[in-house]
Design an enzyme around this catalytic site. Structure first.
Site, PDB file in Angstrom:
ATOM      1  N   HIS A   1      -5.273  -2.329   5.264  1.00 22.29           N
ATOM      2  CA  HIS A   1      -4.581  -2.456   6.555  1.00 22.29           C
ATOM      3  C   HIS A   1      -5.099  -1.435   7.536  1.00 22.29           C
ATOM      4  O   HIS A   1      -5.172  -0.248   7.214  1.00 22.29           O
ATOM      5  CB  HIS A   1      -3.092  -2.153   6.346  1.00 22.29           C
TER       6      HIS A   1
ATOM      7  N   TYR B   1       7.569  -2.262  11.770  1.00 17.75           N
ATOM      8  CA  TYR B   1       8.796  -1.460  11.689  1.00 17.75           C
ATOM      9  C   TYR B   1       9.582  -1.702  12.979  1.00 17.75           C
ATOM     10  O   TYR B   1       9.036  -1.509  14.072  1.00 17.75           O
ATOM     11  CB  TYR B   1       8.465   0.028  11.603  1.00 17.75           C
TER      12      TYR B   1
ATOM     13  N   PRO C   1      13.061   4.786   1.697  1.00 15.41           N
ATOM     14  CA  PRO C   1      11.862   3.941   1.658  1.00 15.41           C
ATOM     15  C   PRO C   1      11.081   3.898   2.975  1.00 15.41           C
ATOM     16  O   PRO C   1       9.918   3.499   2.983  1.00 15.41           O
ATOM     17  CB  PRO C   1      12.417   2.549   1.325  1.00 15.41           C
TER      18      PRO C   1
ATOM     19  N   LYS D   1       6.761   6.408   1.053  1.00 14.25           N
ATOM     20  CA  LYS D   1       6.140   7.612   0.487  1.00 14.25           C
ATOM     21  C   LYS D   1       6.441   7.817  -1.002  1.00 14.25           C
ATOM     22  O   LYS D   1       5.817   8.659  -1.647  1.00 14.25           O
ATOM     23  CB  LYS D   1       6.605   8.856   1.263  1.00 14.25           C
TER      24      LYS D   1
ATOM     25  N   TYR E   1       1.120   9.198   7.729  1.00 18.40           N
ATOM     26  CA  TYR E   1       1.399   7.862   7.178  1.00 18.40           C
ATOM     27  C   TYR E   1       0.290   7.457   6.194  1.00 18.40           C
ATOM     28  O   TYR E   1       0.557   6.901   5.133  1.00 18.40           O
ATOM     29  CB  TYR E   1       1.503   6.849   8.324  1.00 18.40           C
TER      30      TYR E   1
HETATM   31  C1  PHB Z   1       7.277  -2.678   1.242  1.00 14.44           C
HETATM   32  O1  PHB Z   1       6.330  -3.448   1.433  1.00 14.44           O
HETATM   33  O2  PHB Z   1       8.107  -2.878   0.337  1.00 14.44           O
HETATM   34  C2  PHB Z   1       7.445  -1.513   2.142  1.00 14.44           C
HETATM   35  C3  PHB Z   1       6.512  -1.283   3.145  1.00 14.44           C
HETATM   36  C4  PHB Z   1       6.653  -0.207   3.992  1.00 14.44           C
HETATM   37  C5  PHB Z   1       7.733   0.648   3.841  1.00 14.44           C
HETATM   38  C6  PHB Z   1       8.658   0.429   2.836  1.00 14.44           C
HETATM   39  C7  PHB Z   1       8.523  -0.654   1.978  1.00 14.44           C
HETATM   40  O3  PHB Z   1       7.876   1.694   4.680  1.00 14.44           O
END
Ligand code: PHB
Ligand code: APR
Length: 389
Positions: free
Chosen positions: A72, A200, A292, A296, A384
């Site tokens: 990505h 997000y 989550p 991380k 990140y």
């Molecule tokens: C996920 O794909 O489960 C996922 C992706 C990004 C995050 C948290 C979970 O910040």
């Protein structure tokens, strides 16, 4: 029975540590309470930092990840109906890898099988003894029989509810915790991901996240009150809540379908210090939990494993105790930086029940600081994509 390093827990931390040590010629025994099928049925996040992918390759478990994982370059933010793109690759020169934790664990098991790693499942009543002496021991019961393993070191990779952390006397431990007043309701569905892949979202109704596992498997989340139960959320209600939170451009590309997994996870930040007690080391969720937001958890566990294997390899090669004695300080420095990152992203993007109008304006200001400034985005993207080891 005797080994060099006893490892408690066959999650990603324990398996990766065992794999790296075995490849360096160091003997391990991994003790896991559950069955292999149980370990492999857990669904967790799926975003790997750059450093995580490099360490997996170095451990000889990168092949399927490189074939099936999805690199990505960009992350999207949805803020109050508008869509922003952060060019993580352009800002850092590095990429993220989307590859589920379950797949990582599957690959680690396969690699351990291939090199003859010793993993004992169904180990009950695991107990750690004499960890501050030169000859620590681990005992457990399997099929009604008691077993005793002596070793040089013990790695506590047994997650948040394991036995390793409580082995450190309570008066020698310091615990730091923040519990957030909401959870994430997550669903997995056999649908193509949204075209932006990873978004997000901060909206009037709360946080949402669009993520993916592969071209026909999506992972989506919405923020829910802690009092909600999974039974309260039909698929239709979930998709309506998600759709309503998304910016128009993302909504236009959203494909809905039946969920194949649905669960609610509470959000918490937790750190236990120190991460070493005598010859016992804590790795991963045994020592720390992140919310989550920012994915991380696994990556932080991999960072701990990196420091610990480096210290142990150095010790067995030279007799030096420097890496071993420095492990806790070194690991905690990285842990706290990732804690800050996850906490900040969580605070910036969720609706809190006690929010005042001032708090809301502060969230908006934090988000525009990030999205209006290339310098701020670069700093954000560096964390990140993963701080260096
Ligand atoms: C996920 O794909 O489960 C996922 C992706 C990004 C995050 C948290 C979970 O910040
Ligand atoms: N005896 C033996 N094994 C145990 C015990 C015990 N008393 N207690 C727990 N375990 C095992 C669990 O069954 C589990 O398989 O330890 C393992 C711990 O694995 P995880 O919880 O996955 O923790 P870890 O390996 O540190 O993985 C990193 O970070 O945020 C998370 O999602 C991420 O799970 C990932 C974690």
């Amino acid at each position: 029975m005797r080994t060099q390093v006893a490892i408690i827990g066959a999650g990603p931390s324990g398996l990766l540590l065992s794999q790296l040590l075995n490849r360096a010629g160091i003997a391990t025994v991994v003790l896991e309470r559950q069955s292999r099928d149980h370990v492999l049925s857990r669904i967790r996040a799926g975003v790997l930092e750059w450093g995580t992918t490099e360490l997996l390759r170095a451990a000889g478990v990168g092949e399927r990840m490189d074939r099936e994982g999805k690199p990505h370059d960009h992350i999207h933010f949805g803020v109050n109906g508008q869509l922003f793109r952060v060019d993580c690759h352009g800002l850092t020169g590095r990429r993220l890898m989307v590859y589920g934790q379950t797949e990582v664990t599957t690959d680690l098991y396969a690699a351990q099988d291939a090199i003859g790693g010793t993993i004992i499942h169904g180990a009950e009543d695991v107990a750690l003894h004499d960890v501050t002496s030169d000859r620590p021991r681990v005992t457990w019961v399997k099929d009604g029989e008691r077993h005793d393993l002596s070793c040089d070191f013990i790695a506590g990779c047994d997650g948040f509810h394991g036995v390793s952390r409580p082995t450190i006397p309570a008066e020698r431990r310091r615990e730091f915790e923040k519990v957030y007043p909401f959870g994430w309701l997550g669903i997995l569905s056999r649908t193509p991901p949204v075209p932006q892949h990873m978004v997000y979202v901060a909206s009037e109704s709360g946080f949402a996240l669009c993520s993916m596992r592969n071209a026909m498997l999506s992972r989506h989340y919405v923020q829910v009150p802690l009092t909600d139960r999974v039974e309260d959320w039909s698929d239709a209600r979930f998709w309506d809540a998600l759709t309503e939170r998304l910016p128009e451009e993302v909504r236009a590309g959203l494909v809905t379908g039946p969920s194949i997994e649905k669960s609610i996870a509470p959000l918490r930040s937790f750190v236990s210090e120190p991460m070493r007690w005598g010859r016992l080391f804590l790795c991963g969720d045994a020592a720390h939990i992140v919310p989550p937001t920012g994915a991380k958890g696994l990556n932080l566990a991999v960072g701990d494993v990196f420091y610990l294997q480096e210290a142990l390899v150095e010790h067995y090669a030279t007799g030096s105790m420097a890496g071993i004695e420095g492990y806790s300080t070194r690991a905690l420095d990285r842990v706290w930086k990732a804690m800050r990152f996850s906490w900040q992203l969580t605070m910036m993007m969720h609706r809190f029940p006690q929010d005042t109008p001032y708090d809301r304006r502060m969230q908006d200001a934090e988000l525009s600081m990030l999205l209006d400034s290339a310098a701020a985005q670069k700093a954000w993207a560096e964390t990140y994509l993963g701080l260096p080891y």
